[in-house]
Scaffold this motif. Sequence first.
Motif, short mmCIF file in Angstrom:
data_model
loop_
_atom_site.label_atom_id
_atom_site.label_comp_id
_atom_site.label_asym_id
_atom_site.label_seq_id
_atom_site.Cartn_x
_atom_site.Cartn_y
_atom_site.Cartn_z
N VAL A 130 9.71 38.78 50.11
CA VAL A 130 9.86 39.93 49.20
C VAL A 130 10.09 39.39 47.79
O VAL A 130 11.03 38.62 47.55
N VAL A 131 9.21 39.77 46.87
CA VAL A 131 9.29 39.30 45.48
C VAL A 131 9.60 40.48 44.57
O VAL A 131 8.88 41.49 44.59
N ASP A 132 10.67 40.35 43.80
CA ASP A 132 10.99 41.36 42.77
C ASP A 132 10.58 40.81 41.41
O ASP A 132 11.02 39.72 41.01
N TYR A 133 9.74 41.56 40.73
CA TYR A 133 9.19 41.13 39.42
C TYR A 133 9.74 42.07 38.35
O TYR A 133 9.41 43.26 38.31
N TYR A 134 10.57 41.50 37.47
CA TYR A 134 11.23 42.34 36.45
C TYR A 134 10.72 42.00 35.06
O TYR A 134 10.76 40.84 34.63
N LEU A 135 10.26 43.03 34.34
CA LEU A 135 9.79 42.91 32.96
C LEU A 135 10.75 43.68 32.06
O LEU A 135 10.80 44.92 32.13
N PRO A 136 11.55 42.99 31.22
CA PRO A 136 12.55 43.68 30.40
C PRO A 136 11.93 44.42 29.20
O PRO A 136 12.22 44.12 28.03
N SER A 137 11.07 45.35 29.51
CA SER A 137 10.46 46.23 28.51
C SER A 137 9.96 47.46 29.27
O SER A 137 10.14 47.57 30.48
N ASN A 138 9.33 48.36 28.55
CA ASN A 138 8.80 49.56 29.20
C ASN A 138 7.31 49.45 29.50
O ASN A 138 6.66 50.45 29.80
N ASP A 139 6.78 48.25 29.43
CA ASP A 139 5.35 48.05 29.69
C ASP A 139 5.04 48.19 31.18
O ASP A 139 5.93 48.14 32.04
N ASN A 143 -0.67 41.41 34.59
CA ASN A 143 -1.69 40.71 35.38
C ASN A 143 -1.08 39.61 36.24
O ASN A 143 -1.56 39.32 37.34
N ASP A 144 -0.02 38.97 35.72
CA ASP A 144 0.64 37.92 36.49
C ASP A 144 1.24 38.48 37.77
O ASP A 144 1.21 37.82 38.83
N CYS A 145 1.77 39.67 37.69
CA CYS A 145 2.32 40.31 38.89
C CYS A 145 1.21 40.62 39.90
O CYS A 145 1.38 40.43 41.11
N ARG A 151 -2.52 36.31 45.61
CA ARG A 151 -2.19 35.03 46.25
C ARG A 151 -1.79 35.21 47.70
O ARG A 151 -1.91 34.28 48.51
N GLY A 152 -1.36 36.37 48.08
CA GLY A 152 -0.98 36.60 49.47
C GLY A 152 0.42 37.17 49.64
O GLY A 152 0.83 37.45 50.77
N PHE A 153 1.13 37.34 48.52
CA PHE A 153 2.45 37.97 48.60
C PHE A 153 2.25 39.48 48.78
O PHE A 153 1.84 40.19 47.87
N GLN A 154 2.53 39.94 49.98
CA GLN A 154 2.25 41.33 50.31
C GLN A 154 3.38 42.29 49.93
O GLN A 154 3.21 43.51 49.97
N LYS A 155 4.53 41.73 49.57
CA LYS A 155 5.69 42.57 49.27
C LYS A 155 6.19 42.24 47.86
O LYS A 155 7.24 41.64 47.67
N VAL A 156 5.40 42.63 46.86
CA VAL A 156 5.76 42.41 45.45
C VAL A 156 6.16 43.76 44.86
O VAL A 156 5.38 44.71 44.88
N ASP A 171 13.69 38.08 48.23
CA ASP A 171 13.87 36.63 48.40
C ASP A 171 13.67 35.86 47.09
O ASP A 171 14.33 34.85 46.86
N VAL A 172 12.76 36.33 46.27
CA VAL A 172 12.47 35.68 44.98
C VAL A 172 12.52 36.74 43.89
O VAL A 172 11.94 37.83 44.05
N PHE A 173 13.20 36.39 42.80
CA PHE A 173 13.31 37.33 41.68
C PHE A 173 12.71 36.66 40.44
O PHE A 173 13.10 35.55 40.07
N ILE A 174 11.76 37.35 39.79
CA ILE A 174 11.09 36.82 38.60
C ILE A 174 11.56 37.59 37.38
O ILE A 174 11.44 38.82 37.32
N LEU A 175 12.07 36.86 36.40
CA LEU A 175 12.43 37.43 35.11
C LEU A 175 11.34 37.04 34.11
O LEU A 175 11.22 35.88 33.72
#
Length: 268
Positions: A130-139, A143-145, A151-156, A171-175
């Motif tokens: 499970v990957v949480d992708y956080y963008l600190p803006s309102n955009d 594309n990176d997400c 790539r195969g991450f089914q739970k983003v 499991d992984v958190f992206i800032l």
Amino acid sequence: MDWLISIDIFHLGDWILAQSPTPTPLPTPAKNVNDIELLKSQLEFLKATNGQLSESFNKFVGAMQFTLVVFAFLGGFLAYVFGKNLDDAKKIASQVIRQEIDNKVADLVKSEVATVTRTLQRERVIASTVVDYYLPSNDLETNDCKLLQKRGFQKVRFWNQRRQPKNPIGDVFILDLINSNLLSGQEFAGLSDTDATNKREEKVKEQVDLVLNWLEKATVLVIYVKGRYREIDNLATRVDYYYVSANAPVSLMGIVTDSAYVAHGEKN
């Protein structure tokens, strides 16, 4: 008959000699001797050459006879060892060769199966992470997400300032500090290099502190940012989390994949 009168009697003899054919010179005895000697030397050369050819042929025949004797001896020995039956020898040789081939094929198949098994295990880890992708803006979603999903991450799960992450964190958190433009823009215009650097350091620390409040203990933090910041370099001195930074899409894909393995190892 007037033409007889015109003949000069004094030159008649010269005219007769001129009309007579020139006699062919007879061979001298010395020349005959030379020809005979040349013929004798040629005969001697042919005789010597014939002797050498005969000797070489005899050696060849002798070598072939020796080879045949050796093969006959080996054939007799094999026939004696294998019950005087070369078919048994052929069968045993075939069995040995077949067994060796079977062993090689079995090893190859075993190696390939192990490789495929490891690959499938890694892909299962990626698919279940499970990957949480956080963008600190309102955009909107970046594309990176989307690349992570390809790539195969089914739970983003994508988050931004209007829709912030909710527990439980994955499991992984992206800032993402690259696509948010948080570290660039008009607010840095007119500032000196030192002031601009200090302001960026403050913003990085602010976002890192915010994210740390959301993380689970086993969550791996990936900070997506260009350049180096003191806050990130010194983060290990004040937190007890797994974290790593990435600065480009390619490195982000690889680092998130590695982070998935780390998170999986922590939970299993």
